[in-house]
Design a protein around this motif. Structure first.
Motif, PDB file in Angstrom:
ATOM      1  N   UNK A  52     -39.137  18.592 -10.687  1.00  0.00           N
ATOM      2  CA  UNK A  52     -38.050  18.332  -9.738  1.00  0.00           C
ATOM      3  C   UNK A  52     -38.207  19.316  -8.592  1.00  0.00           C
ATOM      4  N   UNK A  53     -38.367  18.795  -7.386  1.00  0.00           N
ATOM      5  CA  UNK A  53     -38.618  19.632  -6.225  1.00  0.00           C
ATOM      6  C   UNK A  53     -37.852  19.070  -5.044  1.00  0.00           C
ATOM      7  N   UNK A  54     -37.165  19.963  -4.294  1.00  0.00           N
ATOM      8  CA  UNK A  54     -36.324  19.503  -3.180  1.00  0.00           C
ATOM      9  C   UNK A  54     -36.541  20.359  -1.952  1.00  0.00           C
ATOM     10  N   UNK A  55     -36.059  19.875  -0.807  1.00  0.00           N
ATOM     11  CA  UNK A  55     -36.035  20.626   0.447  1.00  0.00           C
ATOM     12  C   UNK A  55     -34.815  20.181   1.230  1.00  0.00           C
ATOM     13  N   UNK A  56     -34.379  21.022   2.194  1.00  0.00           N
ATOM     14  CA  UNK A  56     -33.257  20.683   3.075  1.00  0.00           C
ATOM     15  C   UNK A  56     -33.785  20.247   4.426  1.00  0.00           C
ATOM     16  N   UNK A  57     -33.133  19.308   5.025  1.00  0.00           N
ATOM     17  CA  UNK A  57     -33.476  18.861   6.371  1.00  0.00           C
ATOM     18  C   UNK A  57     -32.179  18.596   7.141  1.00  0.00           C
ATOM     19  N   UNK A  58     -32.162  18.885   8.474  1.00  0.00           N
ATOM     20  CA  UNK A  58     -33.229  19.511   9.244  1.00  0.00           C
ATOM     21  C   UNK A  58     -33.257  21.029   9.039  1.00  0.00           C
ATOM     22  N   UNK A  59     -34.356  21.669   9.462  1.00  0.00           N
ATOM     23  CA  UNK A  59     -34.502  23.121   9.390  1.00  0.00           C
ATOM     24  C   UNK A  59     -34.259  23.680  10.778  1.00  0.00           C
ATOM     25  N   UNK A  60     -33.060  24.209  11.009  1.00  0.00           N
ATOM     26  CA  UNK A  60     -32.656  24.634  12.356  1.00  0.00           C
ATOM     27  C   UNK A  60     -32.264  26.104  12.350  1.00  0.00           C
ATOM     28  N   UNK A  61     -32.580  26.807  13.449  1.00  0.00           N
ATOM     29  CA  UNK A  61     -32.218  28.215  13.618  1.00  0.00           C
ATOM     30  C   UNK A  61     -31.607  28.381  15.004  1.00  0.00           C
ATOM     31  N   UNK A  62     -30.313  28.805  15.120  1.00  0.00           N
ATOM     32  CA  UNK A  62     -29.343  28.869  14.016  1.00  0.00           C
ATOM     33  C   UNK A  62     -28.891  27.465  13.634  1.00  0.00           C
ATOM     34  N   UNK A  63     -28.039  27.401  12.618  1.00  0.00           N
ATOM     35  CA  UNK A  63     -27.548  26.118  12.112  1.00  0.00           C
ATOM     36  C   UNK A  63     -26.269  25.763  12.863  1.00  0.00           C
ATOM     37  N   UNK A  64     -26.293  24.720  13.672  1.00  0.00           N
ATOM     38  CA  UNK A  64     -25.123  24.446  14.528  1.00  0.00           C
ATOM     39  C   UNK A  64     -23.965  23.790  13.768  1.00  0.00           C
ATOM     40  N   UNK A  65     -22.782  23.885  14.376  1.00  0.00           N
ATOM     41  CA  UNK A  65     -21.604  23.226  13.824  1.00  0.00           C
ATOM     42  C   UNK A  65     -21.796  21.714  13.838  1.00  0.00           C
ATOM     43  N   UNK A  66     -21.181  21.049  12.855  1.00  0.00           N
ATOM     44  CA  UNK A  66     -21.170  19.585  12.743  1.00  0.00           C
ATOM     45  C   UNK A  66     -22.529  19.003  12.399  1.00  0.00           C
ATOM     46  N   UNK A  67     -23.528  19.848  12.161  1.00  0.00           N
ATOM     47  CA  UNK A  67     -24.837  19.349  11.754  1.00  0.00           C
ATOM     48  C   UNK A  67     -24.743  18.817  10.319  1.00  0.00           C
ATOM     49  N   UNK A  68     -25.442  17.708  10.059  1.00  0.00           N
ATOM     50  CA  UNK A  68     -25.449  17.121   8.721  1.00  0.00           C
ATOM     51  C   UNK A  68     -26.741  17.552   8.018  1.00  0.00           C
ATOM     52  N   UNK A  69     -26.587  18.281   6.916  1.00  0.00           N
ATOM     53  CA  UNK A  69     -27.726  18.683   6.101  1.00  0.00           C
ATOM     54  C   UNK A  69     -27.935  17.659   4.990  1.00  0.00           C
ATOM     55  N   UNK A  70     -29.194  17.347   4.721  1.00  0.00           N
ATOM     56  CA  UNK A  70     -29.493  16.389   3.670  1.00  0.00           C
ATOM     57  C   UNK A  70     -30.539  16.919   2.716  1.00  0.00           C
ATOM     58  N   UNK A  71     -30.496  16.444   1.475  1.00  0.00           N
ATOM     59  CA  UNK A  71     -31.457  16.837   0.458  1.00  0.00           C
ATOM     60  C   UNK A  71     -32.614  15.833   0.451  1.00  0.00           C
ATOM     61  N   UNK A  72     -33.819  16.372   0.557  1.00  0.00           N
ATOM     62  CA  UNK A  72     -35.021  15.553   0.451  1.00  0.00           C
ATOM     63  C   UNK A  72     -35.615  15.770  -0.931  1.00  0.00           C
ATOM     64  N   UNK A  73     -35.819  14.680  -1.669  1.00  0.00           N
ATOM     65  CA  UNK A  73     -36.409  14.774  -3.012  1.00  0.00           C
ATOM     66  C   UNK A  73     -37.920  14.682  -2.880  1.00  0.00           C
ATOM     67  N   UNK A  74     -38.586  15.805  -3.086  1.00  0.00           N
ATOM     68  CA  UNK A  74     -40.035  15.830  -2.993  1.00  0.00           C
ATOM     69  C   UNK A  74     -40.689  15.357  -4.280  1.00  0.00           C
ATOM     70  N   UNK A  75     -40.117  15.744  -5.416  1.00  0.00           N
ATOM     71  CA  UNK A  75     -40.583  15.302  -6.719  1.00  0.00           C
ATOM     72  C   UNK A  75     -39.364  15.160  -7.626  1.00  0.00           C
ATOM     73  N   UNK A  76     -39.378  14.166  -8.503  1.00  0.00           N
ATOM     74  CA  UNK A  76     -38.272  14.011  -9.438  1.00  0.00           C
ATOM     75  C   UNK A  76     -38.766  13.301 -10.690  1.00  0.00           C
ATOM     76  N   UNK A  77     -38.054  13.496 -11.808  1.00  0.00           N
ATOM     77  CA  UNK A  77     -38.437  12.793 -13.037  1.00  0.00           C
ATOM     78  C   UNK A  77     -38.378  11.284 -12.848  1.00  0.00           C
ATOM     79  N   UNK A  78     -39.147  10.563 -13.653  1.00  0.00           N
ATOM     80  CA  UNK A  78     -39.225   9.112 -13.519  1.00  0.00           C
ATOM     81  C   UNK A  78     -37.872   8.451 -13.755  1.00  0.00           C
TER      82      UNK A  78
END
Length: 1018
Positions: free
Chosen positions: A11-37
């Motif tokens: 099980x492997x994940x990442x967050x998107x988008x990758x922003x510096x700094x993280x602005x207000x009202x930005x929507x963060x989402x989970x990206x599933x890189x690997x997961x069980x069948x």
């Protein structure tokens, strides 16, 4: 990104988008890189105050209520926090993974006032200048240190100043600028464009325009590269981007080597050059006179070679590769050493083992010369008993000696050269052997953390490591700790990684549960496999009071380099700066700066956080103290006081042939710069380490003879030493009794003990970065401690007095040690009861206490003092002993004996006893009454031993020069009689047979097979 593995599924994940700094009202989402069948995933989002450990250590109190979906929208409640998510498979695998945002959530951009300040590093530009820049990002008028690193700089050329506002006319230059970038552009202008972006949008810009570029500055002894910094003070004299200490040719950026001697500079176009890719610690079998090009694979990520060295043959750097010309007769084995700068700017080292493809069979041959790994036992580690063995053509052992005279080594990688000599033929053989000394590790004893704030734990290496990265496991001692996992976010087992240098840190968050529980503590220790130093544990007190920052004041030049030692004209290019660690990142720190004049503090100005305060004035030669008072805005805690020192000295010509500190680098190469900020110019400073200070450059070449303070603190040159014109912290009476311009002695004498005072050296030093109430320093004693000895101290307010151990936070302890060699500060070898004949004094000094000359709690301690010995009437002249040694074949050690009374005639020898002893090259000395037995490594032929001799009243250290002769051995294998000047037929046949056997074994083909096997074993 986090990865947690099962047996067959991940099980492997990442967050998107990758922003510096993280602005207000930005929507963060989970990206599933690997997961069980087959997975049933749940989500939980967290609001975190720092970049913490793994997800299983995130506190439950940081959970965001209701945030349990695959996406999350940043809100105003998230300002100043990192956002994290834990994804868990509640199905069959039970796997979980976590991910963390790249930056903290920012306040809404619309309310930010962003601006950039910046400057070009030199005020006057020439065609051969290679300027740099400084930049700072200001957010709402305060320094944004976190995002200043994201300011982008671009260089341009314009014809007139009016083009400043016409970007379409700017002529772009390639970065970084070199000494050739401005060639041919005299009378034009250099333009620096600074910009800062958030989420691809430009938020701030700034333009800096130079004065007109002048013609090429003449190459003079004053400033070769035209950067406005005198050569003696320039860490890169020729302006080629390589610091002098790692530059083979620091005064000529265009210097070319002619390795093969064909009259033209080295070139890689020669078809006869063999190209070999290598890694660090690789090996290569080389022929006599072979020319080889070695290509370090480690440079493929952007590294740059800066130095190369070989004891025998010629080594050079051409087109970022190593070119080596072997000599006509290679030694059995040797090393090609090189240094390179990686893509992070760290200086790294490598060693390539060169194996001779064939050697003269009549010469001695070394047996096992594979690398030796040693765990450091202190600052200096003896290699006594670790020498290789060698044999002659008939297989008989032959003497081995240390070729380069370094019996004790600092931590790091060292090539030690040994020489074997056949006594019968005088034939010699040389080998280089790699010794890897792994440093000890200590905790920095910063003992305070605050609830609701971030804290950091720092570990220090006792010296460079042979290999990087260094991983150091740190564990929580649950039995000693009164806090638990809910009080902080540090993992029960955490690894600190040091990629380069001597220091590593881990940061974690101390939770504020809002409950008054009193002071709690967190106890840490090192895990398995760590070469532990004295400070192998740390107790961190978790306080419920307002978090307080830690501050270190520095002076920086226009390139941003820290400067502690400058010449008068350079002061105007400096600025004061505070390096700040904030437990609460949102805190604002107001700093008032002062300069000390005649004991009075005169205000210089104010700064916020890490803003710069330029020094726009010239200071005279001497020592100048800058003070600060820091206050956290909106915080009711006390004002923080601190102090830093800047030394100003005149430029002086430095020798191109002399090595004053005997560290292997010429004076003009090291220059007047101060790399370790101890106020001693590098050309006089044999050890580049902040917590060490050399007593004697002549003696330190064999190790020892240094002052050492506790990890994290720094020792600077004392005021008395500066006035006396010496680098040493130990000042003899003839120097300190000199008078100043007012006709006063440099240090008022100890009148009550004047006869003792004039016979002893005064030690003096300044200790900075004192972060606790007290600091520890170890002083090697140059004479053994005698009954009735007392430590005397001096302050301007109290004059001379005996050290007051009744003051809390001040103490004296003693250890036997050896002449010049002492246990580390805090070692259990020290005791409070004085030891007769001791060579080591541990002094604990309280910041602002009765022994601190400035009497202020400001992180800096000034300390003149001396050990007052009773007047000594015992005088024994030094002498030389030539003694025959008996070798123990099992231990390969030599043993010899002599009687003191055969050499001492000036006093009654029968009354003398030896109470301690030491020897330069390790080994062991025992005594029974006046009979002395010395056991030495077999390779030692000549050395000095030190005997501490006691006559019942007085002590004296007696150096004895020892010359070792070998007991004559009768070997039947060598007992070939010579009759009438000729050999009989049988003897000739035997000699011929031996020659054939040796030739067969050492022949080219057989030897190559042996060497191949040797390499694989490594």
């Amino acid at each position: 990104m986090s990865v947690v593995s099962g047996v067959t599924e991940r099980l492997s994940i990442a967050l998107t988008p990758s922003l510096i700094p993280l602005p207000q009202s930005e929507v963060l989402g989970v990206v599933l890189l690997e997961q069980p069948s087959v997975a049933n995933l749940t989500y939980q989002w967290y609001r975190l105050s720092g970049v913490l450990g793994s997800g299983d250590t995130w506190p439950a109190s940081a959970e965001i209520n209701g945030a349990t979906g695959a996406n999350y929208t940043v809100t105003t409640d998230d300002q100043g926090y990192y956002l994290g998510v834990i994804v868990t498979d509640t199905g069959g695998s039970g796997l979980s993974a976590h991910a963390l945002s790249s930056a903290r959530a920012a306040v809404p951009s619309a309310s930010d006032s962003l601006s950039i300040t910046g400057s070009i590093s030199v005020s006057r530009l020439y065609e051969n200048s290679a300027p740099q820049f400084q930049a700072q990002l200001l957010r709402d008028g305060s320094l944004d240190a976190e995002n200043t690193a994201n300011v982008t700089a671009n260089w341009y050329l314009v014809d007139t100043p009016t083009q400043r506002s016409a970007p379409e006319t700017w002529q772009s230059l390639t970065r970084p600028l070199t000494s050739n970038s401005l060639q041919g552009h005299a009378r034009r202008y250099l333009l620096l464009h600074l910009s800062y972006r958030e989420n691809t949008n430009v938020k701030a810009q700034h333009v800096v325009l130079s004065d007109a570029i002048e013609g090429t500055i003449p190459i003079t002894p004053d400033d070769i590269d035209g950067d406005g910094i005198a050569n003696e003070w320039d860490s890169d004299i020729d302006g080629d981007g390589v610091d002098n200490n790692v530059d083979d040719f620091p005064e000529d950026k265009d210097y070319s080597l002619d390795t093969d001697g064909d009259g033209t500079p080295d070139s890689l176009n020669d078809a006869n050059i063999t190209g070999i890719e290598i890694t660090s610690d690789d090996s290569y079998t080389i022929d006599n006179d072979e020319l080889v090009r070695f290509i370090p694979i480690t440079l493929s990520n952007g590294g740059t070679l800066v130095t190369s060295h070989a004891l025998i043959g010629n080594a050079s750097i051409v087109d970022n590769t190593l070119l080596y010309q072997a000599p006509s007769e290679m030694p059995q084995q040797m090393y090609l050493e090189y240094e390179w700068i990686n893509d992070k700017g760290d200086t790294m080292s490598g060693q390539l083992l060169l194996l001779a493809s064939s050697t003269d069979p009549t010469k001695p041959r070394f047996d096992d010369v594979t690398p030796v790994d040693i765990q450091a036992k202190g600052l200096f580690t003896s290699i006594s008993g670790l020498s290789p063995t060698a044999r002659d053509i008939l297989g008989n052992p032959v003497p081995v000696s240390l070729l380069d005279g370094m019996p004790r080594l600092r931590s790091g990688s060292h090539i030690v050269y040994w020489e074997a000599i056949d006594p019968s033929t005088q034939a010699t053989q040389i080998v280089g052997q790699l010794y890897r000394v792994f440093p000890q590790v200590d905790f920095e004893q910063r003992a305070i953390a605050y609830e609701g704030g971030e804290t950091q734990v720092t570990v220090h290496l006792s010296g460079a490591s042979p290999n990087y990265p260094v991983t150091i496991p740190v564990v929580i001692d649950s039995e000693q700790s009164t806090s638990d996992v809910n009080d902080h976010t540090l993992n029960p087992l955490h690894t600190i990684t040091i990629d380069s240098g001597l220091k590593g840190t881990v940061r974690f968050f101390v939770n504020d549960d809002g409950i008054s529980e009193g002071e709690e503590r967190l106890n840490l220790s090192f895990g398995d496999g760590v070469n532990k130093g004295v400070f192998d544990s740390l107790t961190v007190n978790l306080l419920e009071s307002e978090p307080m920052p830690s501050i270190k004041a520095i002076t920086v030049d226009k390139q941003g380099k820290i400067r502690s030692l400058v010449y008068p004209e350079l002061v105007e290019q400096l600025a004061l700066k505070a390096q700040i660690f904030k437990p609460k990142a949102s805190d604002k720190v107001l700093i008032d700066w002062f300069i000390e004049n005649d004991g009075e503090k005169e205000p210089l100005g104010q700064t916020f956080d890490e803003e710069l305060l330029p020094l726009d004035f010239v200071l005279p030669v001497g020592r100048h103290h800058f003070h600060y008072q820091a206050k956290v805005l909106g915080n009711n805690s006390d004002v923080l006081n601190g102090k830093m020192t800047l030394r100003v000295m005149n430029t002086q010509p430095l020798s191109r042939t002399q090595d004053s500190d005997r560290d292997g680098a010429l004076d003009n190469v090291e220059g007047l710069v101060d790399s370790d900020n101890d106020l001693i110019p590098d050309y006089l400073d044999a050890i580049n380490s902040c917590e060490l200070q050399v007593i004697d450059n002549e003696k330190v070449t064999n190790g020892g003879f240094v002052l050492q303070s506790s990890p994290g603190s720094c020792i600077q040159l004392g005021r008395l030493s500066e006035k006396a014109g010496t680098y040493s912290p130990y000042v003899e009476n003839s120097l300190r009794s000199a008078t100043d311009e007012k006709g006063q002695e440099l240090l008022p004498p100890d009148i009550d003990n004047i006869s003792i005072y004039i016979e002893n050296d005064v030690n003096n030093f300044t200790i900075t970065d004192v972060f606790n109430e007290s600091v520890i320093i170890v002083l090697p004693l140059m004479k053994p401690l005698e009954t009735g000895s007392v430590y005397r101290k001096y302050t301007e307010r109290s004059g001379w007095f005996t050290f007051d151990e009744n003051e809390e936070g001040s103490n004296l302890r003693y250890a036997q040690g050896e002449l010049g060699f002492c246990p580390a500060p805090g070692s259990d070898q020290y005791q409070e009861t004085p030891i007769l004949g001791a060579y080591c004094l541990e002094v604990t000094l309280k910041d602002g206490g009765v022994h601190d000359d400035d009497a202020e709690r400001n992180g800096q301690i000034d300390d003149p003092g001396y050990m007052a010995y009773p007047l000594n009437t015992l005088v024994i002249p030094s002498f030389t002993v030539t003694s025959e040694a008996v070798n123990d074949s099992q231990t390969n050690l030599n043993k010899l004996q002599f009687n003191l009374c055969n050499y001492i005639t000036t006093v009654d020898c029968q009354r003398l006893s030896v109470i301690s002893s030491s020897v330069d090259y390790g080994g062991m000395i025992t005594s029974e009454r006046q009979e002395i037995t010395v056991t030495l490594p077999s390779w030692v032929r000549e050395t000095t031993i030190y005997l501490t001799i006691y006559d019942g009243n007085n002590l004296v250290t007696l150096p004895v020069h020892l010359i070792v002769t070998l007991e004559e051995q009768h070997d039947n294998n060598k007992d070939i009689a010579i009759k009438g000047g000729s050999l009989n037929l049988n003897e000739l046949l035997m000699l011929w047979l031996c020659y054939c056997i040796v030739s067969l074994f050492f022949g080219r083909g057989k030897f190559k097979y042996y060497r191949m096997t040797f390499k694989n074993v490594r």
